[in-house]
Design a protein around this motif. Structure first.
Motif, short mmCIF file in Angstrom:
data_model
loop_
_atom_site.label_atom_id
_atom_site.label_comp_id
_atom_site.label_asym_id
_atom_site.label_seq_id
_atom_site.Cartn_x
_atom_site.Cartn_y
_atom_site.Cartn_z
N SER A 142 0.83 -1.21 0.00
CA SER A 142 0.00 0.00 0.00
C SER A 142 0.86 1.26 0.00
O SER A 142 0.57 2.22 -0.71
CB SER A 142 -0.93 0.01 1.22
OG SER A 142 -1.87 -1.04 1.13
N ALA A 143 1.94 1.24 0.79
CA ALA A 143 2.83 2.40 0.85
C ALA A 143 3.54 2.60 -0.48
O ALA A 143 3.69 3.74 -0.96
CB ALA A 143 3.84 2.21 1.98
N LEU A 144 4.00 1.50 -1.09
CA LEU A 144 4.67 1.60 -2.39
C LEU A 144 3.72 2.17 -3.44
O LEU A 144 4.10 3.04 -4.23
CB LEU A 144 5.16 0.23 -2.84
CG LEU A 144 6.41 -0.32 -2.16
CD1 LEU A 144 6.64 -1.77 -2.56
CD2 LEU A 144 7.63 0.54 -2.52
N THR A 181 1.04 4.04 -2.98
CA THR A 181 0.75 5.45 -2.68
C THR A 181 1.86 6.36 -3.18
O THR A 181 1.61 7.42 -3.76
CB THR A 181 0.55 5.64 -1.16
OG1 THR A 181 -0.56 4.84 -0.74
CG2 THR A 181 0.27 7.10 -0.84
N GLU A 182 3.12 5.94 -2.95
CA GLU A 182 4.26 6.74 -3.42
C GLU A 182 4.32 6.78 -4.94
O GLU A 182 4.78 7.75 -5.54
CB GLU A 182 5.56 6.15 -2.87
CG GLU A 182 5.76 6.34 -1.38
CD GLU A 182 5.93 7.81 -1.02
OE1 GLU A 182 6.62 8.54 -1.77
OE2 GLU A 182 5.38 8.23 0.01
N PHE A 183 3.84 5.74 -5.56
CA PHE A 183 3.92 5.56 -7.01
C PHE A 183 2.82 6.30 -7.76
O PHE A 183 2.95 6.59 -8.95
CB PHE A 183 3.84 4.05 -7.29
CG PHE A 183 4.08 3.65 -8.71
CD1 PHE A 183 5.21 4.07 -9.40
CD2 PHE A 183 3.18 2.83 -9.37
CE1 PHE A 183 5.44 3.67 -10.70
CE2 PHE A 183 3.40 2.43 -10.67
CZ PHE A 183 4.53 2.85 -11.34
N PRO A 235 1.53 9.45 -8.08
CA PRO A 235 1.74 10.64 -8.92
C PRO A 235 2.42 10.31 -10.26
O PRO A 235 2.01 10.81 -11.31
CB PRO A 235 2.62 11.54 -8.06
CG PRO A 235 2.32 11.12 -6.66
CD PRO A 235 2.12 9.64 -6.74
N THR A 236 3.45 9.45 -10.20
CA THR A 236 4.12 9.05 -11.44
C THR A 236 3.19 8.21 -12.31
O THR A 236 3.15 8.36 -13.54
CB THR A 236 5.39 8.25 -11.12
OG1 THR A 236 6.24 9.04 -10.29
CG2 THR A 236 6.14 7.86 -12.38
#
Length: 229
Positions: A161-163, A165-167, A169-170
């Protein structure tokens, strides 16, 4: 053929577009020598420096070439793909390779761990994606990401989930660029609906292997189309 005067700004872009149109419509066929800078400047209602920059842009696109002492000649009717577009396509390809790693595993886990609340969220997200089919690319992409986010959430793995979320925008920009590059929605505003419906169904049925397989097939098909451009 008169070219017509231009609006004040941005002059170079407008001048390049007017000259490109002369070439693409066949007014200046391949092999034609273009009028001199002074003549072009007078026709377009701009200065010679603007014409010079516009010709440079056309040369960069592979449409014209200057021959020393002879002038500028048309060498192609259609522009080559510009470097920015090549880089954008490469970036989208990178995004899809990462997507496969993150989301396929999330889909497999979601099929095994989903709760009733997860299934309800997936059903709502699928309906939202369908409702966004009549909207522009950005709104459609947002609805698509919401569905994929629901799949990742159903995996109940905080690292995934964290990965994701960080991903996001890209991923969002990559999806918008992909729709433009491949024109995927030009004939089907709700592109990919069948595959997404199958994904939601597999997760809801608790079939993690089918969910992972469905998502992998969809993403890899798109990746093939991107790399074959």
């Amino acid at each position: 053929m008169p070219l017509g005067s231009l609006r004040p700004s941005p002059l170079v872009e407008q001048a390049a577009e007017h000259l490109r149109e002369q070439i693409s419509t066949g007014a200046w066929p391949v092999g034609t020598k273009l009028p001199g800078e002074t003549s072009l400047a007078a026709s377009l209602g701009v200065g010679r420096s603007t014409v010079r920059e516009a010709l440079r842009a056309l040369a960069g696109a592979g449409l014209v070439r200057a021959r020393q002492g002879a002038g500028v000649f048309v060498i192609a009717a259609e522009p080559e793909e510009d470097w920015a577009t090549r880089l954008r396509r490469a970036a989208v390809t990178d995004v899809y390779e990462v997507r496969i790693g993150i989301e396929v595993e999330a889909a497999r886990l979601a099929g095994r761990r989903r709760t009733d609340d997860d299934v309800a969220a997936l059903t709502t997200a699928l309906a939202g994606r369908r409702a966004a089919a009549g909207a522009g690319d950005a709104a459609f992409v947002d609805a698509d990401i919401a569905l994929h986010a629901a799949v990742v959430a159903a995996a109940h793995n905080p690292v995934l989930s964290a990965l994701f979320t960080e991903f996001v925008p890209t991923l969002r920009q990559g999806l918008i660029d992909m729709l433009a590059l491949l024109e995927l929605r030009s004939g089907d505003p709700n592109h990919g609906d069948e595959g997404h419906a199958s994904l939601v169904d597999a997760v809801a049925r608790g079939d993690g292997d089918a969910a992972g397989r469905t998502l992998r097939e969809e993403l890899e098909q798109t990746l093939v189309r991107l790399t074959s451009l």
